[in-house]
Design a protein around this motif. Structure first.
Motif, PDB file in Angstrom:
ATOM      1  N   THR A 163      91.379  59.416  42.008  1.00  0.00           N
ATOM      2  CA  THR A 163      91.860  58.066  41.716  1.00  0.00           C
ATOM      3  C   THR A 163      93.374  58.021  41.805  1.00  0.00           C
ATOM      4  O   THR A 163      94.056  58.869  41.209  1.00  0.00           O
ATOM      5  CB  THR A 163      91.418  57.612  40.313  1.00  0.00           C
ATOM      6  OG1 THR A 163      89.994  57.709  40.217  1.00  0.00           O
ATOM      7  CG2 THR A 163      91.851  56.187  40.041  1.00  0.00           C
TER       8      THR A 163
ATOM      9  N   PHE B  66      96.234  55.860  40.484  1.00  0.00           N
ATOM     10  CA  PHE B  66      96.447  54.834  39.460  1.00  0.00           C
ATOM     11  C   PHE B  66      97.657  53.967  39.778  1.00  0.00           C
ATOM     12  O   PHE B  66      97.702  52.803  39.377  1.00  0.00           O
ATOM     13  CB  PHE B  66      96.623  55.513  38.092  1.00  0.00           C
ATOM     14  CG  PHE B  66      95.430  56.317  37.668  1.00  0.00           C
ATOM     15  CD1 PHE B  66      94.307  55.696  37.154  1.00  0.00           C
ATOM     16  CD2 PHE B  66      95.414  57.696  37.804  1.00  0.00           C
ATOM     17  CE1 PHE B  66      93.190  56.439  36.764  1.00  0.00           C
ATOM     18  CE2 PHE B  66      94.325  58.444  37.415  1.00  0.00           C
ATOM     19  CZ  PHE B  66      93.203  57.818  36.898  1.00  0.00           C
TER      20      PHE B  66
ATOM     21  N   ARG C 112      91.635  58.197  33.341  1.00  0.00           N
ATOM     22  CA  ARG C 112      92.072  56.806  33.369  1.00  0.00           C
ATOM     23  C   ARG C 112      92.644  56.320  32.044  1.00  0.00           C
ATOM     24  O   ARG C 112      93.731  55.741  31.997  1.00  0.00           O
ATOM     25  CB  ARG C 112      90.884  55.926  33.791  1.00  0.00           C
ATOM     26  CG  ARG C 112      91.160  54.431  33.770  1.00  0.00           C
ATOM     27  CD  ARG C 112      89.937  53.655  34.254  1.00  0.00           C
ATOM     28  NE  ARG C 112      89.617  54.013  35.619  1.00  0.00           N
ATOM     29  CZ  ARG C 112      90.171  53.445  36.696  1.00  0.00           C
ATOM     30  NH1 ARG C 112      91.081  52.498  36.537  1.00  0.00           N
ATOM     31  NH2 ARG C 112      89.797  53.811  37.894  1.00  0.00           N
TER      32      ARG C 112
ATOM     33  N   LEU D 138      96.510  54.904  31.881  1.00  0.00           N
ATOM     34  CA  LEU D 138      96.750  53.468  32.019  1.00  0.00           C
ATOM     35  C   LEU D 138      97.587  52.903  30.884  1.00  0.00           C
ATOM     36  O   LEU D 138      98.347  51.939  31.081  1.00  0.00           O
ATOM     37  CB  LEU D 138      95.429  52.717  32.110  1.00  0.00           C
ATOM     38  CG  LEU D 138      94.568  52.996  33.344  1.00  0.00           C
ATOM     39  CD1 LEU D 138      93.421  52.013  33.426  1.00  0.00           C
ATOM     40  CD2 LEU D 138      95.407  52.950  34.620  1.00  0.00           C
TER      41      LEU D 138
ATOM     42  N   ASP E  95      89.001  60.032  37.732  1.00  0.00           N
ATOM     43  CA  ASP E  95      88.760  58.800  36.985  1.00  0.00           C
ATOM     44  C   ASP E  95      88.639  59.070  35.486  1.00  0.00           C
ATOM     45  O   ASP E  95      88.938  58.194  34.672  1.00  0.00           O
ATOM     46  CB  ASP E  95      87.497  58.107  37.491  1.00  0.00           C
ATOM     47  CG  ASP E  95      87.417  56.664  37.011  1.00  0.00           C
ATOM     48  OD1 ASP E  95      88.241  55.851  37.461  1.00  0.00           O
ATOM     49  OD2 ASP E  95      86.562  56.369  36.159  1.00  0.00           O
TER      50      ASP E  95
ATOM     51  N   ASN F 138      84.009  54.727  41.794  1.00  0.00           N
ATOM     52  CA  ASN F 138      84.430  55.425  40.595  1.00  0.00           C
ATOM     53  C   ASN F 138      83.295  56.146  39.896  1.00  0.00           C
ATOM     54  O   ASN F 138      82.184  55.636  39.741  1.00  0.00           O
ATOM     55  CB  ASN F 138      85.071  54.448  39.604  1.00  0.00           C
ATOM     56  CG  ASN F 138      86.467  54.062  40.020  1.00  0.00           C
ATOM     57  OD1 ASN F 138      86.939  54.481  41.066  1.00  0.00           O
ATOM     58  ND2 ASN F 138      87.118  53.260  39.198  1.00  0.00           N
TER      59      ASN F 138
END
Length: 543
Positions: free
Chosen positions: A119, A121, A534, A538, A531, A113
């Motif tokens: 990425t 998720f 994120r 999230l 990333d 990362n």
């Protein structure tokens, strides 16, 4: 832990980009208008459509369609295929262009990362539909906001309320006995609505004789219930008898839902390309809606651009020709204005691609040169508003395998040619069925399928943004691998990528892989990005 200074250094450019992107896009309206030699098509008005209400019953183990329904959709698919196949009889296939740039390599894994790291998720196999009822031609689509997601595929629809972890299912046949097979879905974050498009079988009740029906549903509660509009060709134009729609795609601008399709006669002859638009405010309120529409009887297949703001853009290629058609419809007018540009040569393609896999089945055989995808975005690396289109092209000339043809135009400079950027490979790998959409940064998130003589099909993902240079190479990473070879010589016809809502910085993809058994493909729901995305993602997917 990052220092305060490093955190600010990471966030500040993102904030500036998010603030400036809408302003920069707004500065470039439909510049095609007023150009010498431009074609203008006046919009026409159709009678208003009155909606009905529909509340699906969801299940983790949905009922399978009947044998008669399955037979009907297979017959309809074959009938539609024949209509498209017959379009190129006697036409010049054109000349193969020359590859440019570095050939694309098969997708790589993900490195440790860092802010720019690719990425994934969340990746979920949306596997609840009955085996034998997940078509070899899966055509998945997705609409998503926060933890709510709506995913469609042949022949089901599914809803998630927990960020894509679990899914419940509904059969599209439940309120549409004549359903088959195309579906599409999109989310409008300005009005917090999901839009669901379904296409019906030609000349099958309850559709009028010599017609097929379209249902477009609007949900304000994440797919729990729907306000549904139903129409056939004669509801748009009373003279359109014994005709049918095929190959839809839906798009959003600031004020309108646009939807494109193609129209054929009852005998399967091509008649016209079609684009319609509805007021988003009207359909959110579940009121009667009027359709403004445009048509053209010459061309291959209109496809619009995702990411439009005050203007809707569309494109069309020509079989065996280097002439490309670009149209624009500002929200403020009812006039479609179009210009033509000369692009790099390519071979006309219609179900003659060759990319046999490990067992000899050929997933490229079904592909034709319909534009699979268009997009418009502020490209910060090139410092222009970019309009791009992508489509499948077969092997030939310097291209040993089928590839994705990509051509870019400069909206900032009167739609001048910007770049030819094919996605190709010099060895044993073919790329087909590209689809991408821009996010609020102007980054283009996309998916593409990778076919190889020695490996089962792969679903690849990618992002074209400030992390991969200018001009950017097509950089891919693996989204999902098939567990078996395709059960037939088919794939496609489309998949979807949308920006991840509501923050708009990451992406969500609806793709599929093969299991090796017939009509048992595996739909996939994938949330991906860099990333740096994120923290925005999230919070909505429960990690």
């Amino acid at each position: 832990m990052r220092s305060t200074r490093s955190w600010r250094a990471l966030v500040f450019p993102v904030i500036v980009t998010l603030l400036l992107t809408p302003f920069m896009l707004a500065q470039f309206p439909a510049v095609a208008q007023g150009q010498a030699g431009a074609e203008q098509i006046a919009g026409q008005s159709a009678p208003s459509l009155t909606p009905t209400r529909y509340a699906p019953r969801f299940s983790t183990s949905p009922q399978a369609p009947s044998a008669a329904q399955l037979a009907a959709v297979e017959t309809e698919r074959n009938r539609i295929d024949a209509a498209w196949r017959n379009r190129t009889v006697g036409k010049d296939p054109g000349v193969a262009g020359s590859p440019q740039g570095v050939p694309e390599t098969p997708a790589a894994g993900i490195s440790p990362n860092a802010p720019g790291t690719y990425t994934i998720f969340r990746t979920t196999a949306v596997a609840g539909a009955p085996a034998g009822f997940k078509s070899n031609v899966a055509e998945p689509a997705v609409a998503q906001s926060g933890k709510q997601a709506w995913l469609t595929h042949n022949w089901y629809a599914a809803r998630s309320a927990d960020g894509g972890v679990t899914w419940t299912y509904v059969s599209p046949f439940t309120d549409m006995a004549d359903f088959c097979c195309d579906q599409d879905a999109i989310y409008d974050r300005g009005r917090d609505i999901i839009i669901w498009y379904r296409q019906g079988i030609y000349n099958t009740a309850p559709a009028p004789a010599g017609q097929n029906r379209i249902k477009i549903g609007v949900s304000t509660n994440g797919g729990v219930s729907w306000c549904t509009y139903t129409f056939s060709p004669v509801n748009i134009n009373g003279a359109w008898t014994t005709q049918w729609f095929d190959y839809p795609q839906v798009y959003l601008t600031n004020n309108y839902l646009y939807f494109t399709s193609n129209m054929f006669s009852g005998a399967g002859s091509f008649l016209r390309m079609f684009v319609g638009r509805w007021s988003l405010d009207t359909i959110r309120a579940c009121l009667a809606v009027s359709t403004t529409y445009w048509t053209k009887t010459t061309g291959w297949s209109w496809t619009g651009a995702q990411g439009g703001r005050s203007t809707f853009y569309l494109g069309d290629n020509s079989f065996g020709s280097t002439t490309f058609y670009i149209g624009s419809i500002p929200d403020a007018t009812t006039t479609l204005t179009a210009v033509s540009r000369t692009i790099t040569a390519f071979l006309g393609t219609n179900r003659d691609g060759l990319c046999p896999g490990p067992t000899g089945t050929n997933p490229c055989l079904r592909a034709d040169q319909r534009i699979t995808n268009g997009w418009v975005r502020w490209n910060p690396e090139r410092n222009v508003v970019e309009l791009g289109f992508a489509w499948n092209v077969k092997q030939g000339g310097s291209f040993p395998k089928p590839y994705v043809y990509v051509f870019l135009f400069n909206v900032t400079s009167a739609l001048a040619n910007l770049a030819y950027a094919p996605m190709w490979n010099s060895g044993t790998t073919a790329f087909q069925y590209f689809y991408g959409s821009p996010n609020v940064r102007g980054a283009l998130g996309f998916l593409v399928y990778e076919f190889n003589t020695a490996v089962n099909p792969k679903l690849d993902l990618g992002i074209d943004d400030d992390y991969n240079g200018n001009p950017a190479p097509w950089s891919l990473f693996l989204g999902a691998s098939s567990t078996g070879a395709p059960a037939a010589n088919v794939w496609g016809d489309y998949s979807r990528v949308r920006y991840h809502a509501p923050q708009g910085t990451g992406f969500v993809a609806a793709g599929f892989t093969s299991t090796g058994s017939s009509n048992n493909t595996q739909p996939r729901y994938i949330v991906f990005g860099r990333d740096r995305d994120r923290f925005g993602i999230l919070r909505f997917i429960g990690l």
